[in-house]
Design an enzyme around this catalytic site. Structure first.
Site, short mmCIF file in Angstrom:
data_model
loop_
_atom_site.label_atom_id
_atom_site.label_comp_id
_atom_site.label_asym_id
_atom_site.label_seq_id
_atom_site.Cartn_x
_atom_site.Cartn_y
_atom_site.Cartn_z
N SER A 152 0.63 -0.92 -0.08
CA SER A 152 0.37 -0.43 -0.01
C SER A 152 1.04 1.35 -0.09
O SER A 152 2.05 1.35 0.38
CB SER A 152 -0.90 0.00 1.15
OG SER A 152 -1.87 1.48 1.48
N TYR A 166 -1.79 -1.04 9.97
CA TYR A 166 -1.99 -1.40 9.04
C TYR A 166 -1.20 -1.11 8.30
O TYR A 166 -0.48 -1.70 7.08
CB TYR A 166 -3.47 -1.12 8.00
CG TYR A 166 -3.43 -1.10 6.53
CD1 TYR A 166 -4.15 -1.87 6.23
CD2 TYR A 166 -2.92 -0.01 5.89
CE1 TYR A 166 -4.34 -1.97 4.18
CE2 TYR A 166 -3.14 -0.41 4.23
CZ TYR A 166 -4.00 -1.14 3.69
OH TYR A 166 -3.84 -1.84 2.67
N1 LIG Z 1 -8.83 0.05 -1.80
C1 LIG Z 1 -7.79 0.58 -1.59
O1 LIG Z 1 -7.88 1.55 -1.37
C2 LIG Z 1 -6.50 -0.58 -1.23
C3 LIG Z 1 -4.91 0.46 -1.07
C4 LIG Z 1 -4.24 0.19 -0.82
C5 LIG Z 1 -3.76 -0.91 -0.61
N2 LIG Z 1 -4.88 -1.75 -0.48
C6 LIG Z 1 -4.62 -3.12 -0.38
O2 LIG Z 1 -4.91 -4.06 -1.61
C7 LIG Z 1 -5.35 -5.22 -1.38
C8 LIG Z 1 -6.03 -6.21 -2.01
O3 LIG Z 1 -7.66 -4.79 -1.71
P1 LIG Z 1 -8.55 -4.44 -2.05
O4 LIG Z 1 -9.45 -3.34 -1.58
O5 LIG Z 1 -9.38 -4.74 -2.98
O6 LIG Z 1 -9.55 -5.78 -0.45
P2 LIG Z 1 -11.18 -6.18 -0.44
O7 LIG Z 1 -11.29 -6.25 1.03
O8 LIG Z 1 -12.45 -5.53 -1.34
O9 LIG Z 1 -10.57 -7.68 -1.27
C9 LIG Z 1 -10.28 -8.49 0.69
C10 LIG Z 1 -10.27 -10.18 0.38
O10 LIG Z 1 -9.37 -10.22 0.98
C11 LIG Z 1 -10.64 -11.21 2.11
N3 LIG Z 1 -9.45 -11.61 2.77
C12 LIG Z 1 -9.29 -10.74 4.24
N4 LIG Z 1 -8.26 -11.23 5.05
C13 LIG Z 1 -8.42 -12.65 4.51
C14 LIG Z 1 -7.94 -13.97 5.08
N5 LIG Z 1 -7.24 -13.54 6.52
N6 LIG Z 1 -8.28 -15.25 4.10
C15 LIG Z 1 -8.49 -14.66 3.38
N7 LIG Z 1 -8.66 -14.19 2.74
C16 LIG Z 1 -9.16 -12.86 3.29
C17 LIG Z 1 -11.28 -10.86 1.81
O11 LIG Z 1 -12.57 -11.54 2.18
C18 LIG Z 1 -11.31 -10.20 0.41
O12 LIG Z 1 -12.16 -11.12 -0.50
C19 LIG Z 1 -5.00 -5.59 -0.37
O13 LIG Z 1 -3.98 -6.57 0.50
C20 LIG Z 1 -4.98 -4.26 0.61
O14 LIG Z 1 -4.34 -4.02 1.76
C21 LIG Z 1 -5.95 -1.33 -1.14
#
Ligand SMILES: NC(=O)c1ccc[n+]([C@@H]2O[C@H](COP(=O)([O-])OP(=O)(O)OC[C@H]3O[C@@H](n4cnc5c(N)ncnc54)[C@H](O)[C@@H]3O)[C@@H](O)[C@H]2O)c1
Length: 260
Positions: A152, A166
């Site tokens: 991130s 986080y």
């Molecule tokens: N969306 C953003 O703005 C953003 C920004 C920076 C980084 N990220 C990172 O990008 C990645 C994807 O984010 P997203 O926004 O698509 O997330 P999201 O919440 O839409 O999807 C995350 C998925 O991970 C699964 N999950 C969560 N904990 C879990 C666990 N312990 N074991 C197995 N599965 C698990 C959830 O069920 C979900 O399906 C993450 O690593 C997040 O930290 C997201």
């Protein structure tokens, strides 16, 4: 030497086997879809069983191969089982995308040890466990491999309040990436990280706690919030042969937010 006719091949994953964690939602789901379209067999790994089954079914409906695996990435035994299942079903593992994470927020002074430990267990221990087991399998296969960790922008810059636990876990993911890349290069295994900025996903830009929003809700210089496909495209490039000379690096995809 690359000729113009080879260009599509830079993204071609035909015959490859990929595990994408957190693939029931957001960027993981988009990445699983892109990988399948590029020819890979995909393990759709998520703790959301129904969501993972639905994504796997959607991929199979396109004629590609997909297997849903229900897993909590913080659980060591479950990760070992996931890797065994992948090898049993697809005959090996070529690509791992460490994407699953919890994105809940809490202000520093409200952060309990239990909350801190849970965030690290999912967001840092989880990717470590998946990476370790994938690396063992890839080294044993002797045909190299690719690992892409999703960190991130908060790993390198404080983008909003409530992200101390986080962001610390995501900074750990960037260190994990560089150190794993160094140790695994001799086996032809490349390890890189992508650092998304704000991306519109179920877990990302929706409500994740009660902390007041900070700078991150401002529009980035490119004038729009990211969509999951913005990140999936970068991950697809890093998984393909076009990135075959790249390892141990971190790539920001944030619409220019960090320069704004
Ligand atoms: N969306 C953003 O703005 C953003 C920004 C920076 C980084 N990220 C990172 O990008 C990645 C994807 O984010 P997203 O926004 O698509 O997330 P999201 O919440 O839409 O999807 C995350 C998925 O991970 C699964 N999950 C969560 N904990 C879990 C666990 N312990 N074991 C197995 N599965 C698990 C959830 O069920 C979900 O399906 C993450 O690593 C997040 O930290 C997201």
């Amino acid at each position: 030497m690359t000729t113009p006719t080879d260009i599509a091949g830079l993204l071609d994953l035909t015959g490859k086997v990929a595990i994408v964690t957190g693939a029931a939602s957001g960027m993981g789901r988009a990445t699983a879809g892109y990988f399948a379209a590029a020819g890979a067999g995909v393990v759709v790994a998520d703790m959301n069983e129904a969501g993972a089954e639905a994504v796997a079914a959607d991929i199979r409906a396109t004629g590609a191969k997909a297997l849903a695996v229900t897993v909590d990435i913080s659980d060591e035994a479950a990760i070992v089982r996931m890797m065994e299942k992948t090898v049993a079903e697809f005959g090996g593992i070529d690509i791992l995308v460490n994407n699953a994470a919890t994105q809940h927020r809490a202000l520093l002074e409200d952060t309990t040890v239990e909350y801190w430990d849970r965030v690290q267990a999912i967001n840092l221990r989880g990717p470590f466990l998946c990476l370790r087991e994938a690396a063992k399998a890839m080294r044993a296969q002797g045909r190299g491999g690719v690992i892409v960790n999703v960190a991130s922008t908060s790993a390198v810059h404080p983008v909003m309040r409530g992200l101390t636990a986080y962001a610390s876990s995501k900074a750990g993911v960037t260190a994990l990436t560089r150190n794993a890349a160094l140790e695994l290069a001799d086996a032809g295994i490349r390890v890189n990280a992508v650092l998304p900025g704000g991306v519109m996903t179920e877990g990302g830009m929706s409500s994740r706690g009660t902390v007041p929003e900070g700078r991150a809700i401002q529009m980035p210089p490119l004038g729009r919030i990211g969509v999951p496909e913005d990140i999936a495209a970068l991950i697809l490039f890093l998984a393909g042969t076009g990135a075959s000379y790249i390892t141990g690096q971190t790539f920001v995809a944030d619409g220019g937010f960090l320069i704004g």
